[in-house]
Design a protein around this motif. Structure first.
Motif, short mmCIF file in Angstrom:
data_model
loop_
_atom_site.label_atom_id
_atom_site.label_comp_id
_atom_site.label_asym_id
_atom_site.label_seq_id
_atom_site.Cartn_x
_atom_site.Cartn_y
_atom_site.Cartn_z
N ARG A 1 -26.96 -27.31 71.21
CA ARG A 1 -27.90 -28.00 71.85
C ARG A 1 -28.10 -29.44 71.43
NH1 ARG A 1 -31.96 -23.96 72.64
NH2 ARG A 1 -33.21 -25.02 70.84
N ARG A 2 -28.20 -29.26 70.18
CA ARG A 2 -28.42 -30.66 69.17
C ARG A 2 -26.84 -31.59 69.37
NH1 ARG A 2 -31.78 -29.04 64.22
NH2 ARG A 2 -33.84 -28.43 65.19
N GLY A 3 -26.07 -30.79 69.55
CA GLY A 3 -24.76 -31.41 69.63
C GLY A 3 -24.58 -32.09 71.04
N THR A 4 -25.29 -31.49 71.90
CA THR A 4 -25.09 -32.24 73.17
C THR A 4 -26.02 -33.65 73.36
OG1 THR A 4 -25.07 -29.89 74.38
CG2 THR A 4 -25.94 -31.66 75.90
N LEU A 5 -27.17 -33.20 72.66
CA LEU A 5 -28.01 -34.65 72.58
C LEU A 5 -27.26 -35.75 71.85
CD1 LEU A 5 -30.73 -35.82 72.89
CD2 LEU A 5 -31.62 -34.86 70.79
N THR A 6 -26.68 -35.21 70.79
CA THR A 6 -25.91 -36.44 69.94
C THR A 6 -24.86 -37.05 70.87
OG1 THR A 6 -26.41 -35.20 67.96
CG2 THR A 6 -24.43 -37.04 67.76
N THR A 7 -24.23 -36.14 71.49
CA THR A 7 -23.05 -36.71 72.51
C THR A 7 -23.61 -37.61 73.46
OG1 THR A 7 -21.81 -34.57 72.15
CG2 THR A 7 -21.31 -36.07 74.18
N ALA A 8 -24.84 -37.12 73.99
CA ALA A 8 -25.51 -38.23 75.17
C ALA A 8 -25.87 -39.40 74.68
CB ALA A 8 -26.66 -37.36 75.85
N CYS A 9 -26.50 -39.38 73.44
CA CYS A 9 -26.89 -40.53 72.78
C CYS A 9 -25.66 -41.70 72.78
CB CYS A 9 -27.58 -40.42 71.40
SG CYS A 9 -29.31 -39.56 71.82
N ALA B 1 -26.98 -47.25 64.38
CA ALA B 1 -27.10 -46.04 65.05
C ALA B 1 -25.79 -45.30 64.77
CB ALA B 1 -27.49 -46.36 66.51
N LEU B 2 -24.88 -45.69 64.53
CA LEU B 2 -23.42 -45.07 64.41
C LEU B 2 -23.27 -44.26 63.27
CD1 LEU B 2 -21.03 -48.24 65.30
CD2 LEU B 2 -21.63 -46.25 66.95
N PRO B 3 -23.75 -44.48 61.69
CA PRO B 3 -23.79 -43.48 61.16
C PRO B 3 -24.58 -42.58 61.33
CG PRO B 3 -24.67 -45.55 60.09
CD PRO B 3 -23.94 -45.94 61.44
N LEU B 4 -25.65 -42.60 61.86
CA LEU B 4 -26.63 -41.73 62.16
C LEU B 4 -26.40 -40.74 63.22
CD1 LEU B 4 -30.00 -43.75 62.43
CD2 LEU B 4 -29.19 -42.25 60.44
N LEU B 5 -25.39 -41.32 64.04
CA LEU B 5 -25.06 -40.30 65.13
C LEU B 5 -23.68 -39.33 64.71
CD1 LEU B 5 -24.92 -42.62 68.20
CD2 LEU B 5 -26.39 -40.62 67.80
N GLY B 6 -23.10 -40.18 63.61
CA GLY B 6 -21.93 -39.31 63.11
C GLY B 6 -22.30 -38.32 62.09
#
Length: 326
Positions: free
Chosen positions: A25-33, A68-73
């Motif tokens: 579920r959290r992977g999906t949220l990261t992908t969406a962001c 935001a990029l390192p946070l998403l990574g």
């Protein structure tokens, strides 16, 4: 009596559904962001400008999306989501495409004259010291914004040894080593916040505009308030278009970055010296920790060969400089 064992009947159990995996579920949220960020980078104009002019605010802050990029990574790695990692690669590539070239040094040698612009801050506690620092930059043309009745005479006296020609009115002024003609105020506001003059350089006339556009504010209720700035910008653009000078430099504090869509009437006509011949973003405000470049040097019909920011004065803005080839 013989006891006959009861036939064995296998027990049937109803399998309980597995709870959804949190990681997925959290992977999906990261992908969406990541996809949303990629969309903003690919099409900055996708976000409408109204209400609240959030489009202009997003344009201004777009370079900072790199944070935001390192946070998403990190989120994608933590959840071990290959899909999220692949999604984060998309805004990374788009950010590098949009801003990677900005980080390189594009300056070149040569040039015929140096121009400097500085919002000196009307509350500057040391205008004389600021004038000395600006004179030391050895500019051929110097533009000042946010002069006041109390500080303008101080700059006039302190800069007199270095600049034979000058003109100021209201809150803006120009100092030049070259003769100035047709110097006059441009009524973009009820009081003088813009001017134009023609500098007679050894390589021919150069039209110089100096402007200080009204401030913008960010508030929860009104959003990004740009109405006064945009109205003054429209008037300034009208004067520039009417004159249609073949060689011009526009200096000043525009209270907006060159990426702000509201400034396109100017940026479509002029090139940013920092973008074409500088190194890095050249942020200028606030001077203690600059996060945005709102002080600009724009050129039209001439070419900037280098651009940079000068050391801080007692103002809340950094001065900006550029070398111009006529």
């Amino acid at each position: 009596m013989t006891l006959t064992p009861a036939p064995h009947r296998p027990r049937t159990t109803t399998a309980e559904p597995r709870p959804p995996r949190r990681g997925r579920r959290r992977g999906t949220l990261t992908t969406a962001c990541a996809v949303l960020l990629a969309a903003l980078l690919a099409r900055p104009g996708l976000l409408p400008d109204g209400p609240g002019h959030l489009g202009s605010l997003t344009d201004t802050l777009l370079p900072w999306t790199a944070l935001a990029l390192p946070l998403l990574g990190a989120a994608a790695l933590l959840r071990r989501s290959r899909t999220a990692l692949a999604a984060v690669a998309l805004p990374l590539a788009l950010w590098l495409t949009a801003f990677g070239g900005t980080l390189t040094d594009k300056s070149a040698g040569g040039g015929d004259l140096t121009v400097v612009s500085h919002n000196v801050n009307q509350d500057n506690p040391d205008p004389e010291g600021t004038a000395r620092r600006l004179a030391a930059a050895d500019a051929d043309i110097l533009a000042l914004e946010e002069l006041s009745p109390g500080t303008a005479p101080v700059y006039e006296r302190a800069l007199a040894p270095a600049y034979r020609y000058h003109f100021f009115q209201g809150t803006v002024g120009i100092w030049s080593v070259f003769p100035l003609r047709d110097a006059r105020s441009l009524p973009i506001m009820p009081w003088s916040r813009a001017l134009r003059a023609t500098a007679e350089t050894p390589r021919g006339p150069l039209t110089v505009y100096v402007a200080h556009l009204p401030s913008v504010r960010v508030s929860p209720a009104a959003g990004f308030t740009t109405g006064a700035r945009d109205a003054a910008l429209a008037r300034l653009t009208g004067f520039i278009r009417a004159e249609d000078a073949s060689r011009a430099v526009l200096l000043g504090d525009f209270n907006g970055s060159a990426d702000d869509r509201a400034l396109r009437p100017l940026t479509s006509r002029f090139a940013s010296a920092q973008a074409t011949s500088g190194a890095g973003f050249g942020f200028t405000w606030p001077s203690g920790f600059p996060v945005v470049r709102i002080d600009q040097i724009l050129v039209g019909g001439v070419r900037a060969t280098s651009a940079w920011t000068l050391p801080a004065t007692r103002s809340d803005h950094l001065p900006v400089a550029a070398r111009i080839a006529l």
